[in-house]
Design a protein around this motif. Sequence first.
Motif, PDB file in Angstrom:
ATOM      1  N   GLU A   2      28.101  24.002  10.290  1.00 54.95           N
ATOM      2  CA  GLU A   2      29.244  23.241  11.563  1.00 54.95           C
ATOM      3  C   GLU A   2      30.229  25.205  10.939  1.00 54.95           C
ATOM      4  O   GLU A   2      30.453  25.375  11.734  1.00 54.95           O
ATOM      5  N   LEU A   3      30.480  25.622   9.869  1.00 54.79           N
ATOM      6  CA  LEU A   3      31.058  26.551   9.246  1.00 54.79           C
ATOM      7  C   LEU A   3      30.231  27.521  10.121  1.00 54.79           C
ATOM      8  O   LEU A   3      31.909  28.759  10.960  1.00 54.79           O
ATOM      9  N   LEU A   4      29.159  27.551  10.559  1.00 55.20           N
ATOM     10  CA  LEU A   4      29.047  28.560  10.596  1.00 55.20           C
ATOM     11  C   LEU A   4      29.181  29.122  12.117  1.00 55.20           C
ATOM     12  O   LEU A   4      29.918  30.296  13.413  1.00 55.20           O
ATOM     13  N   ILE A   5      29.139  27.904  13.022  1.00 57.67           N
ATOM     14  CA  ILE A   5      29.422  28.092  14.698  1.00 57.67           C
ATOM     15  C   ILE A   5      30.417  27.911  14.618  1.00 57.67           C
ATOM     16  O   ILE A   5      30.996  28.351  15.878  1.00 57.67           O
ATOM     17  N   ALA A   6      31.692  27.406  13.575  1.00 57.78           N
ATOM     18  CA  ALA A   6      33.090  27.541  14.328  1.00 57.78           C
ATOM     19  C   ALA A   6      33.478  29.029  14.022  1.00 57.78           C
ATOM     20  O   ALA A   6      34.436  28.988  14.959  1.00 57.78           O
ATOM     21  N   ILE A   7      33.050  29.215  13.144  1.00 61.93           N
ATOM     22  CA  ILE A   7      33.424  30.663  12.642  1.00 61.93           C
ATOM     23  C   ILE A   7      32.657  31.918  13.952  1.00 61.93           C
ATOM     24  O   ILE A   7      33.958  32.576  14.369  1.00 61.93           O
ATOM     25  N   MET A   8      31.681  31.527  14.424  1.00 62.79           N
ATOM     26  CA  MET A   8      31.265  32.332  15.561  1.00 62.79           C
ATOM     27  C   MET A   8      32.028  31.961  16.896  1.00 62.79           C
ATOM     28  O   MET A   8      32.027  32.591  17.620  1.00 62.79           O
ATOM     29  N   VAL A   9      32.346  30.526  17.228  1.00 63.75           N
ATOM     30  CA  VAL A   9      33.302  30.248  18.501  1.00 63.75           C
ATOM     31  C   VAL A   9      34.487  31.268  18.267  1.00 63.75           C
ATOM     32  O   VAL A   9      35.298  31.694  18.881  1.00 63.75           O
ATOM     33  N   GLY A  10      35.511  31.113  17.357  1.00 65.47           N
ATOM     34  CA  GLY A  10      36.545  32.060  16.864  1.00 65.47           C
ATOM     35  C   GLY A  10      36.247  33.247  16.867  1.00 65.47           C
ATOM     36  O   GLY A  10      37.011  34.380  17.799  1.00 65.47           O
ATOM     37  N   VAL A  11      35.481  34.007  16.948  1.00 67.80           N
ATOM     38  CA  VAL A  11      35.324  35.423  16.658  1.00 67.80           C
ATOM     39  C   VAL A  11      34.982  35.725  18.691  1.00 67.80           C
ATOM     40  O   VAL A  11      35.424  36.583  19.059  1.00 67.80           O
ATOM     41  N   LEU A  12      34.329  35.091  19.472  1.00 66.56           N
ATOM     42  CA  LEU A  12      33.997  34.803  20.728  1.00 66.56           C
ATOM     43  C   LEU A  12      35.089  34.248  21.587  1.00 66.56           C
ATOM     44  O   LEU A  12      35.143  35.496  21.693  1.00 66.56           O
ATOM     45  N   VAL A  13      35.962  33.549  21.158  1.00 62.96           N
ATOM     46  CA  VAL A  13      37.067  33.425  21.825  1.00 62.96           C
ATOM     47  C   VAL A  13      38.361  34.913  21.531  1.00 62.96           C
ATOM     48  O   VAL A  13      38.740  34.909  22.708  1.00 62.96           O
ATOM     49  N   ILE A  33      32.887  35.628  30.138  1.00 62.33           N
ATOM     50  CA  ILE A  33      31.137  35.174  30.553  1.00 62.33           C
ATOM     51  C   ILE A  33      31.378  34.962  28.789  1.00 62.33           C
ATOM     52  O   ILE A  33      30.548  33.787  28.492  1.00 62.33           O
ATOM     53  N   LEU A  34      32.246  35.732  27.871  1.00 62.81           N
ATOM     54  CA  LEU A  34      32.148  35.658  26.323  1.00 62.81           C
ATOM     55  C   LEU A  34      32.525  33.448  26.411  1.00 62.81           C
ATOM     56  O   LEU A  34      32.868  33.575  24.830  1.00 62.81           O
ATOM     57  N   ILE A  35      34.094  33.978  26.817  1.00 63.59           N
ATOM     58  CA  ILE A  35      34.932  32.438  26.178  1.00 63.59           C
ATOM     59  C   ILE A  35      33.908  31.165  27.080  1.00 63.59           C
ATOM     60  O   ILE A  35      34.353  30.219  26.439  1.00 63.59           O
ATOM     61  N   SER A  36      33.333  31.086  27.898  1.00 55.70           N
ATOM     62  CA  SER A  36      32.564  30.687  27.997  1.00 55.70           C
ATOM     63  C   SER A  36      31.657  29.481  27.724  1.00 55.70           C
ATOM     64  O   SER A  36      31.017  28.858  27.763  1.00 55.70           O
ATOM     65  N   ASN A  37      30.655  31.161  27.163  1.00 48.44           N
ATOM     66  CA  ASN A  37      29.691  30.937  25.702  1.00 48.44           C
ATOM     67  C   ASN A  37      30.363  30.671  25.176  1.00 48.44           C
ATOM     68  O   ASN A  37      29.312  29.318  23.961  1.00 48.44           O
ATOM     69  N   ALA A  38      31.872  30.048  24.555  1.00 45.51           N
ATOM     70  CA  ALA A  38      31.840  29.899  23.259  1.00 45.51           C
ATOM     71  C   ALA A  38      31.958  28.288  23.623  1.00 45.51           C
ATOM     72  O   ALA A  38      32.610  27.835  22.724  1.00 45.51           O
ATOM     73  N   ALA A  39      33.247  28.177  24.514  1.00 48.71           N
ATOM     74  CA  ALA A  39      32.388  26.756  24.683  1.00 48.71           C
ATOM     75  C   ALA A  39      31.165  25.849  24.976  1.00 48.71           C
ATOM     76  O   ALA A  39      30.999  25.222  25.075  1.00 48.71           O
ATOM     77  N   ASN A  40      30.786  26.342  25.386  1.00 48.03           N
ATOM     78  CA  ASN A  40      28.572  26.251  25.616  1.00 48.03           C
ATOM     79  C   ASN A  40      28.806  25.583  24.006  1.00 48.03           C
ATOM     80  O   ASN A  40      28.045  24.740  23.528  1.00 48.03           O
ATOM     81  N   LEU A  41      29.333  26.329  23.078  1.00 46.41           N
ATOM     82  CA  LEU A  41      28.751  26.598  21.729  1.00 46.41           C
ATOM     83  C   LEU A  41      29.597  25.337  21.151  1.00 46.41           C
ATOM     84  O   LEU A  41      29.269  24.581  20.001  1.00 46.41           O
TER      85      LEU A  41
END
Length: 124
Positions: A2-13, A33-41
Amino acid sequence: MELLIAIMVGVLVAASVYLMLARNVLRFLFGLILISNAANLVIFASGRLTPQSPPLIPEGADAPVELVANALPQALVLTAIVIGFGLFAFALTLVYRTYQNLGTLNSDEMRLAEPLETQAEARK
């Protein structure tokens, strides 16, 4: 995980906000498109990231016996990916036609609907 996903979402946003603040319409589209992918994650991670068994209910039981991942966020993300791809294809076509008609992708130079006086004042 979950920490890895949270960091990846932060970088994408962060990357998407940076791209969306640009004056170039194509960069704005990629940021969208990037913010849409972050929301999907984020939605995908809300369904629990476990390498456990699939969410199957054994015969005679009312609920899964083991710890399972929620299948609803996975289905929602799959639908969002398809809709996002359609939105991207449509918006990319609009950006291409805009570039053909106006000869620029700079949003400050796309002022055809404004009166000429406002355009002259904006250039000063």
